[in-house]
Design a protein around this motif. Structure first.
Motif, PDB file in Angstrom:
ATOM      1  N   MET A 176       0.829  -1.210   0.000  1.00 26.42           N
ATOM      2  CA  MET A 176       0.000   0.000   0.000  1.00 26.42           C
ATOM      3  C   MET A 176       0.862   1.258   0.000  1.00 26.42           C
ATOM      4  O   MET A 176       0.501   2.250  -0.645  1.00 26.42           O
ATOM      5  CB  MET A 176      -0.954  -0.011   1.195  1.00 26.42           C
ATOM      6  CG  MET A 176      -2.041  -1.060   1.071  1.00 26.42           C
ATOM      7  SD  MET A 176      -3.202  -1.007   2.425  1.00 26.42           S
ATOM      8  CE  MET A 176      -4.082   0.520   2.036  1.00 26.42           C
ATOM      9  N   ARG A 177       1.981   1.221   0.695  1.00 26.30           N
ATOM     10  CA  ARG A 177       2.871   2.394   0.708  1.00 26.30           C
ATOM     11  C   ARG A 177       3.466   2.676  -0.668  1.00 26.30           C
ATOM     12  O   ARG A 177       3.872   3.803  -0.950  1.00 26.30           O
ATOM     13  CB  ARG A 177       3.978   2.227   1.740  1.00 26.30           C
ATOM     14  CG  ARG A 177       3.507   2.391   3.176  1.00 26.30           C
ATOM     15  CD  ARG A 177       4.653   2.453   4.168  1.00 26.30           C
ATOM     16  NE  ARG A 177       5.486   1.269   4.160  1.00 26.30           N
ATOM     17  CZ  ARG A 177       5.279   0.178   4.897  1.00 26.30           C
ATOM     18  NH1 ARG A 177       4.257   0.125   5.725  1.00 26.30           N
ATOM     19  NH2 ARG A 177       6.107  -0.847   4.814  1.00 26.30           N
ATOM     20  N   GLU A 178       3.511   1.689  -1.532  1.00 26.33           N
ATOM     21  CA  GLU A 178       4.037   1.872  -2.889  1.00 26.33           C
ATOM     22  C   GLU A 178       3.007   2.473  -3.836  1.00 26.33           C
ATOM     23  O   GLU A 178       3.338   2.886  -4.944  1.00 26.33           O
ATOM     24  CB  GLU A 178       4.535   0.533  -3.439  1.00 26.33           C
ATOM     25  CG  GLU A 178       5.750   0.020  -2.694  1.00 26.33           C
ATOM     26  CD  GLU A 178       6.180  -1.375  -3.122  1.00 26.33           C
ATOM     27  OE1 GLU A 178       5.498  -1.996  -3.982  1.00 26.33           O
ATOM     28  OE2 GLU A 178       7.196  -1.850  -2.583  1.00 26.33           O
ATOM     29  N   ASP A 179       1.769   2.539  -3.425  1.00 25.30           N
ATOM     30  CA  ASP A 179       0.702   3.096  -4.242  1.00 25.30           C
ATOM     31  C   ASP A 179       0.769   4.620  -4.191  1.00 25.30           C
ATOM     32  O   ASP A 179       1.008   5.190  -3.119  1.00 25.30           O
ATOM     33  CB  ASP A 179      -0.647   2.613  -3.704  1.00 25.30           C
ATOM     34  CG  ASP A 179      -1.785   2.958  -4.625  1.00 25.30           C
ATOM     35  OD1 ASP A 179      -2.213   2.076  -5.392  1.00 25.30           O
ATOM     36  OD2 ASP A 179      -2.265   4.125  -4.578  1.00 25.30           O
ATOM     37  N   PRO A 180       0.544   5.301  -5.313  1.00 21.49           N
ATOM     38  CA  PRO A 180       0.615   6.772  -5.310  1.00 21.49           C
ATOM     39  C   PRO A 180      -0.437   7.451  -4.424  1.00 21.49           C
ATOM     40  O   PRO A 180      -0.281   8.627  -4.083  1.00 21.49           O
ATOM     41  CB  PRO A 180       0.438   7.165  -6.778  1.00 21.49           C
ATOM     42  CG  PRO A 180       0.031   5.952  -7.501  1.00 21.49           C
ATOM     43  CD  PRO A 180       0.313   4.771  -6.651  1.00 21.49           C
ATOM     44  N   ARG A 181      -1.464   6.744  -4.039  1.00 24.88           N
ATOM     45  CA  ARG A 181      -2.485   7.341  -3.157  1.00 24.88           C
ATOM     46  C   ARG A 181      -2.051   7.372  -1.708  1.00 24.88           C
ATOM     47  O   ARG A 181      -2.639   8.085  -0.893  1.00 24.88           O
ATOM     48  CB  ARG A 181      -3.801   6.565  -3.255  1.00 24.88           C
ATOM     49  CG  ARG A 181      -4.460   6.687  -4.622  1.00 24.88           C
ATOM     50  CD  ARG A 181      -5.590   5.724  -4.754  1.00 24.88           C
ATOM     51  NE  ARG A 181      -5.032   4.355  -4.820  1.00 24.88           N
ATOM     52  CZ  ARG A 181      -5.752   3.252  -4.857  1.00 24.88           C
ATOM     53  NH1 ARG A 181      -7.064   3.321  -4.828  1.00 24.88           N
ATOM     54  NH2 ARG A 181      -5.185   2.061  -4.924  1.00 24.88           N
ATOM     55  N   TYR A 182      -1.034   6.618  -1.357  1.00 24.60           N
ATOM     56  CA  TYR A 182      -0.596   6.557   0.037  1.00 24.60           C
ATOM     57  C   TYR A 182      -0.066   7.908   0.505  1.00 24.60           C
ATOM     58  O   TYR A 182       0.696   8.560  -0.185  1.00 24.60           O
ATOM     59  CB  TYR A 182       0.494   5.488   0.206  1.00 24.60           C
ATOM     60  CG  TYR A 182       1.112   5.509   1.580  1.00 24.60           C
ATOM     61  CD1 TYR A 182       0.425   5.019   2.681  1.00 24.60           C
ATOM     62  CD2 TYR A 182       2.370   6.060   1.784  1.00 24.60           C
ATOM     63  CE1 TYR A 182       0.976   5.064   3.959  1.00 24.60           C
ATOM     64  CE2 TYR A 182       2.942   6.106   3.055  1.00 24.60           C
ATOM     65  CZ  TYR A 182       2.219   5.610   4.132  1.00 24.60           C
ATOM     66  OH  TYR A 182       2.785   5.671   5.382  1.00 24.60           O
ATOM     67  N   ARG A 183      -0.514   8.306   1.675  1.00 22.87           N
ATOM     68  CA  ARG A 183      -0.028   9.522   2.332  1.00 22.87           C
ATOM     69  C   ARG A 183       0.446   9.135   3.719  1.00 22.87           C
ATOM     70  O   ARG A 183      -0.268   8.409   4.432  1.00 22.87           O
ATOM     71  CB  ARG A 183      -1.132  10.581   2.464  1.00 22.87           C
ATOM     72  CG  ARG A 183      -1.777  10.999   1.153  1.00 22.87           C
ATOM     73  CD  ARG A 183      -0.796  11.726   0.253  1.00 22.87           C
ATOM     74  NE  ARG A 183      -1.401  12.154  -0.977  1.00 22.87           N
ATOM     75  CZ  ARG A 183      -1.370  11.487  -2.127  1.00 22.87           C
ATOM     76  NH1 ARG A 183      -0.755  10.325  -2.196  1.00 22.87           N
ATOM     77  NH2 ARG A 183      -1.937  11.953  -3.214  1.00 22.87           N
TER      78      ARG A 183
END
Length: 121
Positions: A111-118
């Protein structure tokens, strides 16, 4: 049967996700589900509909917005931290807990690799 969390088709690399056994999947997605509040039902439904209403062996984060994606991440992370002391952990062989936590950390890493992760919202 393998179970899957689809993470990336809408915001990350196509086919990105995490696959595991039904038991580990159940620990992750059900412990996370319990943390959603009543006013977060739309986000919960967007993620869990394939599992709950369509009888599929997966949940989908592909097309949820940034806020919902990060809410799931936050709850998933919190559920992982709480898992070793949870009721569910008491019914799992103690020797399996490190493997469950390792797999859980892989969900969060993906999930941290997804561009939506903040990092924090």
């Amino acid at each position: 049967m393998a179970m899957f969390i689809s993470i990336g088709e809408g915001g990350g690399p196509p086919g990105a996700g995490w696959s595991t056994s039904g038991g580990v999947f159940d620990c992750v997605v059900e412990a996370t589900r319990k943390l959603f509040k009543d006013d977060e039902h739309c986000c919960l439904k967007a993620i869990y509909t394939p599992l709950d209403e369509q009888g599929q062996n997966f949940i989908v984060l592909d097309y949820v917005d940034v806020s919902c994606f990060n809410l799931f991440y936050s709850y998933c992370n919190r559920a992982m931290e709480e898992f070793p002391l949870s009721e569910r952990a008491k019914i799992v062989p103690e020797s399996h807990i490190p493997g469950i936590l390792w797999n859980w950390s892989e969900v969060l890493r993906s999930m941290r690799e997804d561009p939506r992760y903040r990092e924090s919202l």
